[in-house]
Design a protein around this motif. Structure first.
Motif, short mmCIF file in Angstrom:
data_model
loop_
_atom_site.label_atom_id
_atom_site.label_comp_id
_atom_site.label_asym_id
_atom_site.label_seq_id
_atom_site.Cartn_x
_atom_site.Cartn_y
_atom_site.Cartn_z
N ARG A 57 0.85 -1.20 0.00
CA ARG A 57 0.00 0.00 0.00
C ARG A 57 0.87 1.24 0.00
O ARG A 57 1.76 1.37 0.85
N LEU A 58 0.61 2.14 -0.95
CA LEU A 58 1.30 3.43 -1.03
C LEU A 58 0.26 4.52 -0.83
O LEU A 58 -0.86 4.41 -1.34
N VAL A 59 0.63 5.57 -0.09
CA VAL A 59 -0.32 6.60 0.28
C VAL A 59 0.27 7.98 -0.02
O VAL A 59 1.41 8.27 0.34
N LEU A 60 -0.53 8.84 -0.66
CA LEU A 60 -0.17 10.24 -0.84
C LEU A 60 -0.57 11.00 0.42
O LEU A 60 -1.47 10.56 1.16
N ALA A 61 0.03 12.14 0.65
CA ALA A 61 -0.31 12.97 1.81
C ALA A 61 -1.76 13.42 1.77
O ALA A 61 -2.36 13.70 2.80
N THR A 62 -2.37 13.44 0.59
CA THR A 62 -3.78 13.82 0.45
C THR A 62 -4.72 12.71 0.91
O THR A 62 -5.92 12.92 1.03
N GLY A 63 -4.19 11.50 1.14
CA GLY A 63 -5.01 10.38 1.55
C GLY A 63 -5.31 9.40 0.43
O GLY A 63 -5.80 8.30 0.68
N ARG A 64 -5.03 9.78 -0.81
CA ARG A 64 -5.21 8.83 -1.92
C ARG A 64 -4.25 7.69 -1.75
O ARG A 64 -3.12 7.87 -1.31
N GLU A 65 -4.69 6.51 -2.10
CA GLU A 65 -3.84 5.33 -1.93
C GLU A 65 -3.96 4.41 -3.13
O GLU A 65 -4.90 4.49 -3.91
N VAL A 66 -2.98 3.53 -3.23
CA VAL A 66 -2.94 2.53 -4.30
C VAL A 66 -2.19 1.32 -3.76
O VAL A 66 -1.38 1.45 -2.84
N ARG A 67 -2.47 0.16 -4.32
CA ARG A 67 -1.74 -1.07 -3.98
C ARG A 67 -0.99 -1.55 -5.20
O ARG A 67 -1.45 -1.40 -6.33
N THR A 68 0.15 -2.18 -4.96
CA THR A 68 0.94 -2.70 -6.07
C THR A 68 0.29 -3.96 -6.63
O THR A 68 -0.40 -4.69 -5.92
N ASP A 69 0.55 -4.22 -7.92
CA ASP A 69 0.03 -5.43 -8.56
C ASP A 69 0.99 -6.59 -8.30
O ASP A 69 1.93 -6.47 -7.52
N ALA A 70 0.78 -7.71 -8.97
CA ALA A 70 1.59 -8.92 -8.75
C ALA A 70 3.06 -8.69 -9.08
O ALA A 70 3.94 -9.35 -8.52
N ALA A 71 3.36 -7.74 -9.98
CA ALA A 71 4.75 -7.44 -10.35
C ALA A 71 5.33 -6.29 -9.54
O ALA A 71 6.43 -5.82 -9.83
#
Length: 136
Positions: A57-71
């Motif tokens: 899980r990666l998070v921007l200071a704004t609160g937006r987040e994303v998760r990495t895929d299988a690679a």
């Protein structure tokens, strides 16, 4: 007949100026992309041959987040970029973002490099930022 021609010219010129205005508006779509990898050689960087780490899980200071895929890859689209703001003179709107890896999404006893990254996003650009994970 001349009246119809004049109306047609006015309509065409109004339509042309409307298209010009719409097509002159800049695209603000910018992207932060990268990957999270296993730092096999311990250099603190992601080499092409180092495997990715999934579900980080990666998070921007704004609160937006994303998760990495299988690679181990990730991307965040539509982030604010540095672009001209024409109100009250020419200024640059902020385009600087703090991106962090959530340590709770890493394997136990892991260290990430960098711990956080300040990413400068240019107007309509794709900015790359990788994170290397070392397991102790």
């Amino acid at each position: 007949m001349v009246g119809c021609f004049a109306i047609a010219v006015l309509l065409l010129s109004a339509e042309a100026s409307a298209q010009t205005l719409a097509s002159d508006l800049p695209s603000q779509a910018s992207t932060i992309a990268g990957r999270v990898c296993q730092d096999v050689d311990g250099d603190g960087r992601c080499s092409p041959d180092e495997p990715g780490v999934a579900s980080v899980r990666l998070v921007l200071a704004t609160g937006r987040e994303v998760r990495t895929d299988a690679a181990g890859r990730f991307h965040l689209t539509g982030v604010d970029s540095r672009l001209p703001d024409l109100t009250d003179g020419l200024h640059l709107r902020p385009g600087r973002h703090l991106l962090k890896v959530d340590p709770r999404s890493l394997p136990p006893s892991s260290q990430v490099s960098p711990k956080a990254a300040t990413v400068e996003v240019s107007w309509g650009a794709v900015v790359l930022q990788d994170f290397a994970v070392r397991t102790a």
